[in-house]
Design an enzyme around this catalytic site. Structure first.
Site, PDB file in Angstrom:
ATOM      1  N   HIS A  21       0.873  -1.144  -0.072  1.00 15.25           N
ATOM      2  CA  HIS A  21      -0.130   0.027   0.079  1.00 15.25           C
ATOM      3  C   HIS A  21       0.779   1.217   0.032  1.00 15.25           C
ATOM      4  CE1 HIS A  21      -4.048   1.920   0.495  1.00 15.25           C
ATOM      5  NE2 HIS A  21      -3.384   2.713   1.295  1.00 15.25           N
ATOM      6  N   LYS A 166     -10.267   5.924  -4.647  1.00 12.29           N
ATOM      7  CA  LYS A 166      -9.373   6.684  -4.188  1.00 12.29           C
ATOM      8  C   LYS A 166      -7.863   6.407  -4.834  1.00 12.29           C
ATOM      9  CE  LYS A 166      -8.156   8.015  -0.236  1.00 12.29           C
ATOM     10  NZ  LYS A 166      -8.268   8.828   1.116  1.00 12.29           N
ATOM     11  N   LYS A 168      -3.718   7.003  -4.510  1.00 11.77           N
ATOM     12  CA  LYS A 168      -2.853   7.492  -3.352  1.00 11.77           C
ATOM     13  C   LYS A 168      -1.716   7.962  -4.703  1.00 11.77           C
ATOM     14  CE  LYS A 168      -4.032   6.788   0.788  1.00 11.77           C
ATOM     15  NZ  LYS A 168      -4.294   7.940   1.443  1.00 11.77           N
ATOM     16  N   ASP A 197      -5.450  11.285  -3.382  1.00 12.77           N
ATOM     17  CA  ASP A 197      -4.938  11.517  -1.872  1.00 12.77           C
ATOM     18  C   ASP A 197      -3.645  11.854  -1.913  1.00 12.77           C
ATOM     19  OD1 ASP A 197      -4.568  12.185   0.668  1.00 12.77           O
ATOM     20  OD2 ASP A 197      -5.028  10.509   1.366  1.00 12.77           O
ATOM     21  N   GLU A 223      -7.658  15.188  -2.151  1.00 13.28           N
ATOM     22  CA  GLU A 223      -7.308  15.285  -0.621  1.00 13.28           C
ATOM     23  C   GLU A 223      -6.191  15.847  -0.195  1.00 13.28           C
ATOM     24  OE1 GLU A 223      -7.729  11.996   3.047  1.00 13.28           O
ATOM     25  OE2 GLU A 223      -8.576  11.420   1.226  1.00 13.28           O
ATOM     26  N   ASP A 248      -7.592  16.957   5.528  1.00 11.82           N
ATOM     27  CA  ASP A 248      -7.408  15.755   6.145  1.00 11.82           C
ATOM     28  C   ASP A 248      -6.315  16.088   7.341  1.00 11.82           C
ATOM     29  OD1 ASP A 248      -6.992  13.167   7.395  1.00 11.82           O
ATOM     30  OD2 ASP A 248      -6.462  12.252   5.487  1.00 11.82           O
ATOM     31  N   LYS A 272     -11.843  11.427  11.125  1.00  4.29           N
ATOM     32  CA  LYS A 272     -11.285  10.146  11.635  1.00  4.29           C
ATOM     33  C   LYS A 272     -11.242  10.217  13.204  1.00  4.29           C
ATOM     34  CE  LYS A 272      -7.918  10.002   7.737  1.00  4.29           C
ATOM     35  NZ  LYS A 272      -6.520  10.037   7.219  1.00  4.29           N
ATOM     36  N   GLU A 326     -14.275   5.694   3.401  1.00  5.86           N
ATOM     37  CA  GLU A 326     -13.339   4.773   3.244  1.00  5.86           C
ATOM     38  C   GLU A 326     -12.922   3.954   4.233  1.00  5.86           C
ATOM     39  OE1 GLU A 326      -9.842   7.339   2.576  1.00  5.86           O
ATOM     40  OE2 GLU A 326      -9.318   7.441   4.560  1.00  5.86           O
TER      41      GLU A 326
END
Length: 372
Positions: A21, A166, A168, A197, A223, A248, A272, A326
């Site tokens: 990831h 989304k 990255k 993001d 984001e 964020d 969050k 998410e």
């Protein structure tokens, strides 16, 4: 008699991810969760979780520091205390310990789970009551390979599990990132929402170039394109483009959101539970955001099933999540430590209906993945 807290245990649990990831600041192949177990004098147990991304690559709390600070500073403030008021218990923690929002979120989650079990109601009821029984959930495409990401997204759309995605970006040159995103958006078409993001990777000039190209490519949301503390740039960018910006890392709790809005930001807010200090505090942040006209998004720090369930309960009480959620964290892991996984289908996830968080630990799996 009102239950009293008798014991608090923390465990480090390491579970591999299904694939690497990749974010702008790190790449992870294993997720480490801090699992909290709070027991009371009536024999019940509450579960909580504190999780971050990439050790200290993402923020100032690491799994090891979360565990240490709960064990040595926070737990002693709770042992022997009544479970009658979670707000009073959290005030006790805030008065004696500054910061450490992820550690406090893990404890607040466990307290809510424990109280819900005693009262026989789900955590969502303790938070005011669920409005939704099923909430939308996107999937993050973060392999970094365009063809792999396209194939992954198309398979998920065909199965009905996700239709929003989304990406990255931010670790490569802006033109390479934009080309990657534009190719995926073109391949998926109008049937999928594509967002990005940047995880704070761009300066203002790069963000201006990148956002113009992303807007032209049909991307729906950007984001946190710039560093968390560079508030002025984030505000200027929010007025420069039609494509919305989601704040964020620039905002953690209600006071941060109020300050950002007061200075003229006009985008959306990523909620969050971990950065706010728990589900209760995240909903305070949601109230301020909504009052200011900000669109809401249910974010994650890639929690496993315990932390994800806590966030799902919180988001289920909100009238509207403008950008969905998410809450895919458990799906990124190769295995789970709960007996009955959360139910992902129809482009979203079901809100658990059982008392507390509505989940039960698989003791064998916990033992398998617990750090020795």
């Amino acid at each position: 008699m009102t239950p009293k807290i008798t014991h608090i245990e923390t465990l480090l649990v390491d579970i591999p991810t299904i694939r690497p990831h990749k974010l702008s600041m790190t790449s992870m192949a294993v997720q480490t969760m801090v699992i909290v177990r709070i027991k009371d004098d009536q024999g019940l147990e509450g579960l909580g979780e504190g999780t971050t991304i990439g050790g200290l690559a993402y923020g100032p709390e690491s799994p090891e520091s979360i565990k240490t600070n709960i064990d040595h500073y926070l737990s002693p403030l709770l042992i022997g205390q009544s479970l009658a008021s979670i707000n009073a218990l959290m005030l006790r923690l805030h008065t004696s310990v500054k910061g450490n929002s992820i550690a406090k979120s893990a404890l607040q989650t466990a307290l809510l789970d424990l109280q819900g079990k005693h009262l026989g109601v789900p955590v969502s009821t303790l938070l005011g009551g669920a409005i939704h029984s099923h909430i939308p959930c996107l999937w993050v495409l973060a392999s970094g390979d365009t063809d792999k990401d396209i194939a992954e997204a198309k398979a998920l759309m065909a199965s009905g599990r996700h239709c929003d995605f989304k990406l990255k970006i931010g670790s490569r040159h802006v033109k390479d990132d934009v080309a990657h995103v534009a190719a995926i958006k073109a391949a998926l078409g109008d049937g999928a929402s594509v967002r990005v993001d940047v995880n704070q990777a761009w300066d203002e000039a790069t963000a201006t170039l990148g956002m113009a190209a992303l807007q032209a490519a049909g991307v729906d949301l950007v984001e946190q394109p710039t560093p968390a503390k560079d508030i002025d740039t984030l505000i200027r960018l929010s007025h420069k483009f039609n494509i919305p910006i989601l704040a964020d890392e620039s905002v953690a709790d209600a006071s941060d959101i109020l300050a950002l809005v007061a200075r003229g930001f006009n985008g959306g807010i990523a909620l969050k539970i971990a950065k706010a200090g728990g589900p209760i505090d995240a909903l305070y942040a949601a109230t301020v955001s909504s009052a200011a006209g900000m669109g809401l998004y249910g974010g994650t720090l890639l929690e496993g099933s315990i932390g994800t369930a806590a966030a799902i309960h919180a988001w289920s009480t909100l009238p509207k999540l403008h950008w969905g959620t998410e809450m895919f964290g458990p799906l990124l892991l190769k295995d789970d430590i709960i007996k009955q996984p959360l139910n992902y289908h129809n482009n979203g996830v079901d809100v658990p209906q059982q008392p507390g968080l509505g989940i039960e630990i698989d003791e064998a799996k916990l033992a398998e993945y617990q750090r020795k």
